[in-house]
Design a protein around this motif. Sequence first.
Motif, PDB file in Angstrom:
ATOM      1  N   PRO A 289      12.742   3.991  16.530  1.00 47.13           N
ATOM      2  CA  PRO A 289      12.463   2.568  16.769  1.00 47.13           C
ATOM      3  C   PRO A 289      13.593   1.623  16.349  1.00 47.13           C
ATOM      4  O   PRO A 289      13.657   0.487  16.852  1.00 47.13           O
ATOM      5  CB  PRO A 289      11.196   2.313  15.935  1.00 47.13           C
ATOM      6  N   TYR A 290      14.513   2.036  15.479  1.00 46.63           N
ATOM      7  CA  TYR A 290      15.639   1.154  15.137  1.00 46.63           C
ATOM      8  C   TYR A 290      16.384   0.721  16.403  1.00 46.63           C
ATOM      9  O   TYR A 290      16.872  -0.407  16.493  1.00 46.63           O
ATOM     10  CB  TYR A 290      16.646   1.865  14.217  1.00 46.63           C
ATOM     11  N   GLY A 291      16.508   1.636  17.381  1.00 54.46           N
ATOM     12  CA  GLY A 291      17.221   1.317  18.622  1.00 54.46           C
ATOM     13  C   GLY A 291      16.549   0.171  19.353  1.00 54.46           C
ATOM     14  O   GLY A 291      17.208  -0.760  19.839  1.00 54.46           O
TER      15      GLY A 291
ATOM     16  N   ASP B 238       0.832  -1.213   0.000  1.00 57.92           N
ATOM     17  CA  ASP B 238       0.000   0.000   0.000  1.00 57.92           C
ATOM     18  C   ASP B 238       0.860   1.253   0.000  1.00 57.92           C
ATOM     19  O   ASP B 238       0.602   2.195  -0.756  1.00 57.92           O
ATOM     20  CB  ASP B 238      -0.902   0.039   1.252  1.00 57.92           C
ATOM     21  N   GLN B 239       1.893   1.264   0.833  1.00 60.44           N
ATOM     22  CA  GLN B 239       2.756   2.450   0.887  1.00 60.44           C
ATOM     23  C   GLN B 239       3.472   2.658  -0.448  1.00 60.44           C
ATOM     24  O   GLN B 239       3.582   3.782  -0.928  1.00 60.44           O
ATOM     25  CB  GLN B 239       3.791   2.297   2.008  1.00 60.44           C
ATOM     26  N   THR B 240       3.924   1.554  -1.041  1.00 60.01           N
ATOM     27  CA  THR B 240       4.632   1.652  -2.327  1.00 60.01           C
ATOM     28  C   THR B 240       3.688   2.182  -3.411  1.00 60.01           C
ATOM     29  O   THR B 240       4.070   3.055  -4.212  1.00 60.01           O
ATOM     30  CB  THR B 240       5.186   0.268  -2.723  1.00 60.01           C
TER      31      THR B 240
ATOM     32  N   ALA C 186      18.207 -11.953  -5.778  1.00 61.40           N
ATOM     33  CA  ALA C 186      19.433 -12.761  -5.837  1.00 61.40           C
ATOM     34  C   ALA C 186      19.222 -14.023  -6.662  1.00 61.40           C
ATOM     35  O   ALA C 186      20.121 -14.467  -7.385  1.00 61.40           O
ATOM     36  CB  ALA C 186      19.867 -13.139  -4.424  1.00 61.40           C
ATOM     37  N   LYS C 187      18.030 -14.611  -6.551  1.00 62.13           N
ATOM     38  CA  LYS C 187      17.762 -15.868  -7.257  1.00 62.13           C
ATOM     39  C   LYS C 187      16.932 -15.619  -8.508  1.00 62.13           C
ATOM     40  O   LYS C 187      17.200 -16.191  -9.557  1.00 62.13           O
ATOM     41  CB  LYS C 187      17.019 -16.842  -6.328  1.00 62.13           C
ATOM     42  N   SER C 188      15.896 -14.770  -8.363  1.00 57.82           N
ATOM     43  CA  SER C 188      14.944 -14.585  -9.472  1.00 57.82           C
ATOM     44  C   SER C 188      15.460 -13.610 -10.522  1.00 57.82           C
ATOM     45  O   SER C 188      15.018 -13.645 -11.671  1.00 57.82           O
ATOM     46  CB  SER C 188      13.620 -14.048  -8.922  1.00 57.82           C
ATOM     47  N   GLY C 189      16.351 -12.683 -10.117  1.00 60.71           N
ATOM     48  CA  GLY C 189      16.766 -11.609 -11.025  1.00 60.71           C
ATOM     49  C   GLY C 189      15.680 -10.569 -11.241  1.00 60.71           C
ATOM     50  O   GLY C 189      15.847  -9.629 -12.022  1.00 60.71           O
TER      51      GLY C 189
ATOM     52  N   SER D 284      16.524  -3.976   9.238  1.00 61.27           N
ATOM     53  CA  SER D 284      16.008  -4.210  10.592  1.00 61.27           C
ATOM     54  C   SER D 284      14.865  -5.217  10.624  1.00 61.27           C
ATOM     55  O   SER D 284      14.752  -5.986  11.576  1.00 61.27           O
ATOM     56  CB  SER D 284      15.524  -2.884  11.190  1.00 61.27           C
ATOM     57  N   LYS D 285      13.997  -5.182   9.626  1.00 58.13           N
ATOM     58  CA  LYS D 285      12.814  -6.052   9.571  1.00 58.13           C
ATOM     59  C   LYS D 285      12.105  -6.075  10.930  1.00 58.13           C
ATOM     60  O   LYS D 285      11.765  -7.145  11.443  1.00 58.13           O
ATOM     61  CB  LYS D 285      13.223  -7.466   9.124  1.00 58.13           C
ATOM     62  N   GLY D 286      11.948  -4.897  11.531  1.00 57.69           N
ATOM     63  CA  GLY D 286      11.225  -4.777  12.799  1.00 57.69           C
ATOM     64  C   GLY D 286      11.855  -5.529  13.959  1.00 57.69           C
ATOM     65  O   GLY D 286      11.187  -5.827  14.943  1.00 57.69           O
TER      66      GLY D 286
HETATM   67  N1  F42 Z   1      12.110  -2.830   6.536  1.00 61.70           N
HETATM   68  C1  F42 Z   1      13.333  -2.782   7.043  1.00 61.70           C
HETATM   69  O1  F42 Z   1      13.986  -3.841   7.180  1.00 61.70           O
HETATM   70  N2  F42 Z   1      13.907  -1.593   7.404  1.00 61.70           N
HETATM   71  C2  F42 Z   1      13.247  -0.400   7.276  1.00 61.70           C
HETATM   72  O2  F42 Z   1      13.818   0.660   7.554  1.00 61.70           O
HETATM   73  C3  F42 Z   1      11.918  -0.437   6.743  1.00 61.70           C
HETATM   74  C4  F42 Z   1      11.143   0.721   6.568  1.00 61.70           C
HETATM   75  C5  F42 Z   1       9.928   0.656   5.903  1.00 61.70           C
HETATM   76  C6  F42 Z   1       9.191   1.836   5.634  1.00 61.70           C
HETATM   77  C7  F42 Z   1       8.013   1.784   4.932  1.00 61.70           C
HETATM   78  C8  F42 Z   1       7.535   0.548   4.496  1.00 61.70           C
HETATM   79  O3  F42 Z   1       6.394   0.522   3.792  1.00 61.70           O
HETATM   80  C9  F42 Z   1       8.225  -0.622   4.751  1.00 61.70           C
HETATM   81  C10 F42 Z   1       9.421  -0.596   5.473  1.00 61.70           C
HETATM   82  N3  F42 Z   1      10.152  -1.752   5.740  1.00 61.70           N
HETATM   83  C11 F42 Z   1      11.392  -1.685   6.350  1.00 61.70           C
HETATM   84  C12 F42 Z   1       9.676  -3.087   5.281  1.00 61.70           C
HETATM   85  C13 F42 Z   1      10.479  -3.493   4.036  1.00 61.70           C
HETATM   86  O4  F42 Z   1      10.035  -2.783   2.904  1.00 61.70           O
HETATM   87  C14 F42 Z   1      10.377  -5.012   3.786  1.00 61.70           C
HETATM   88  O5  F42 Z   1       9.040  -5.337   3.556  1.00 61.70           O
HETATM   89  C15 F42 Z   1      10.910  -5.830   4.950  1.00 61.70           C
HETATM   90  O6  F42 Z   1      12.241  -5.447   5.255  1.00 61.70           O
HETATM   91  C16 F42 Z   1      10.894  -7.311   4.640  1.00 61.70           C
HETATM   92  O7  F42 Z   1      11.671  -7.519   3.464  1.00 61.70           O
HETATM   93  P1  F42 Z   1      11.651  -8.920   2.710  1.00 61.70           P
HETATM   94  O8  F42 Z   1      12.487  -8.775   1.465  1.00 61.70           O
HETATM   95  O9  F42 Z   1      11.994 -10.032   3.643  1.00 61.70           O
HETATM   96  O10 F42 Z   1      10.090  -8.989   2.320  1.00 61.70           O
HETATM   97  C17 F42 Z   1       9.448 -10.186   1.957  1.00 61.70           C
HETATM   98  C18 F42 Z   1       8.030 -10.146   2.558  1.00 61.70           C
HETATM   99  C19 F42 Z   1       9.323 -10.160   0.441  1.00 61.70           C
HETATM  100  O11 F42 Z   1       9.200  -9.113  -0.180  1.00 61.70           O
HETATM  101  N4  F42 Z   1       9.365 -11.310  -0.122  1.00 61.70           N
HETATM  102  C20 F42 Z   1       9.208 -11.430  -1.550  1.00 61.70           C
HETATM  103  C21 F42 Z   1       8.470 -12.695  -1.837  1.00 61.70           C
HETATM  104  O12 F42 Z   1       7.898 -12.741  -2.943  1.00 61.70           O
HETATM  105  O13 F42 Z   1       8.460 -13.616  -0.998  1.00 61.70           O
HETATM  106  C22 F42 Z   1      10.529 -11.315  -2.227  1.00 61.70           C
HETATM  107  C23 F42 Z   1      11.466 -12.496  -1.982  1.00 61.70           C
HETATM  108  C24 F42 Z   1      12.835 -12.230  -2.607  1.00 61.70           C
HETATM  109  O14 F42 Z   1      13.413 -11.171  -2.498  1.00 61.70           O
HETATM  110  N5  F42 Z   1      13.372 -13.274  -3.276  1.00 61.70           N
HETATM  111  C25 F42 Z   1      14.696 -13.225  -3.800  1.00 61.70           C
HETATM  112  C26 F42 Z   1      14.735 -13.223  -5.299  1.00 61.70           C
HETATM  113  O15 F42 Z   1      15.736 -13.691  -5.896  1.00 61.70           O
HETATM  114  O16 F42 Z   1      13.809 -12.650  -5.897  1.00 61.70           O
HETATM  115  C27 F42 Z   1      15.515 -14.385  -3.208  1.00 61.70           C
HETATM  116  C28 F42 Z   1      15.903 -14.041  -1.804  1.00 61.70           C
HETATM  117  C29 F42 Z   1      16.880 -15.062  -1.201  1.00 61.70           C
HETATM  118  O17 F42 Z   1      16.573 -15.542  -0.098  1.00 61.70           O
HETATM  119  O18 F42 Z   1      17.919 -15.295  -1.795  1.00 61.70           O
END
Ligand code: F42
Length: 140
Positions: free
Chosen positions: A122-124, A15-17, A44-47, A68-70
């Motif tokens: 909140p990062y802290g 939603d934010q995006t 990294a895997k899918s490109g 941080s992922k919360g």
């Molecule tokens: N996340 C943070 O970690 N730090 C922040 O400062 C932060 C701020 C923030 C502000 C606004 C907002 O809307 C979101 C914010 N988030 C913040 C959340 C952030 O955008 C991410 O959602 C969160 O960090 C989790 O990231 P993630 O990459 O683990 O997300 C998962 C849910 C995701 O997107 N998965 C996808 C999926 O389809 O499952 C992508 C998976 C992926 O990247 N696959 C890779 C590929 O090759 O395509 C392979 C990855 C591998 O393991 O090799």
Amino acid sequence: MSDSPELSPTDWVRDQTEKILAAGTTDAASIDGMKVVLFTTVGAKSGKKRYTPLMRVEENGKYLMVASKGGAPDNPSWYYNVKANPQVTVQDGATVTTMTAREISGEERAHWWELAVAAFPPYGEYQTKTDRLIPVFVLE
Ligand code: F42
């Protein structure tokens, strides 16, 4: 368009995006009044290109990505994407640039961590919730 970046599977992040994309500026999204920057990473895997909004931590035109992922025990997926593909697109406001990400440590990390917590306190708290030292990348 096959080249369009993927949106997050997480509802609130998607939603934010979508708000940022509709408005053409990252001013359209924030968390408790704190600014957000929109990164585009490459899987990294899918490109595949993937939109990744994160908090805005900036100094002298450089940006920080805080994995941080919360305060979750595991790194976000995008951390591995950036390690594999360090060319990252950054949208701050309406300005879009491509930069190179580098994971930082030691004194350099300590400097940026202070800036990160100042930008988003909140990062802290997130660091206290997890055993991992939260990874950070500087983009330049
Ligand atoms: N996340 C943070 O970690 N730090 C922040 O400062 C932060 C701020 C923030 C502000 C606004 C907002 O809307 C979101 C914010 N988030 C913040 C959340 C952030 O955008 C991410 O959602 C969160 O960090 C989790 O990231 P993630 O990459 O683990 O997300 C998962 C849910 C995701 O997107 N998965 C996808 C999926 O389809 O499952 C992508 C998976 C992926 O990247 N696959 C890779 C590929 O090759 O395509 C392979 C990855 C591998 O393991 O090799």
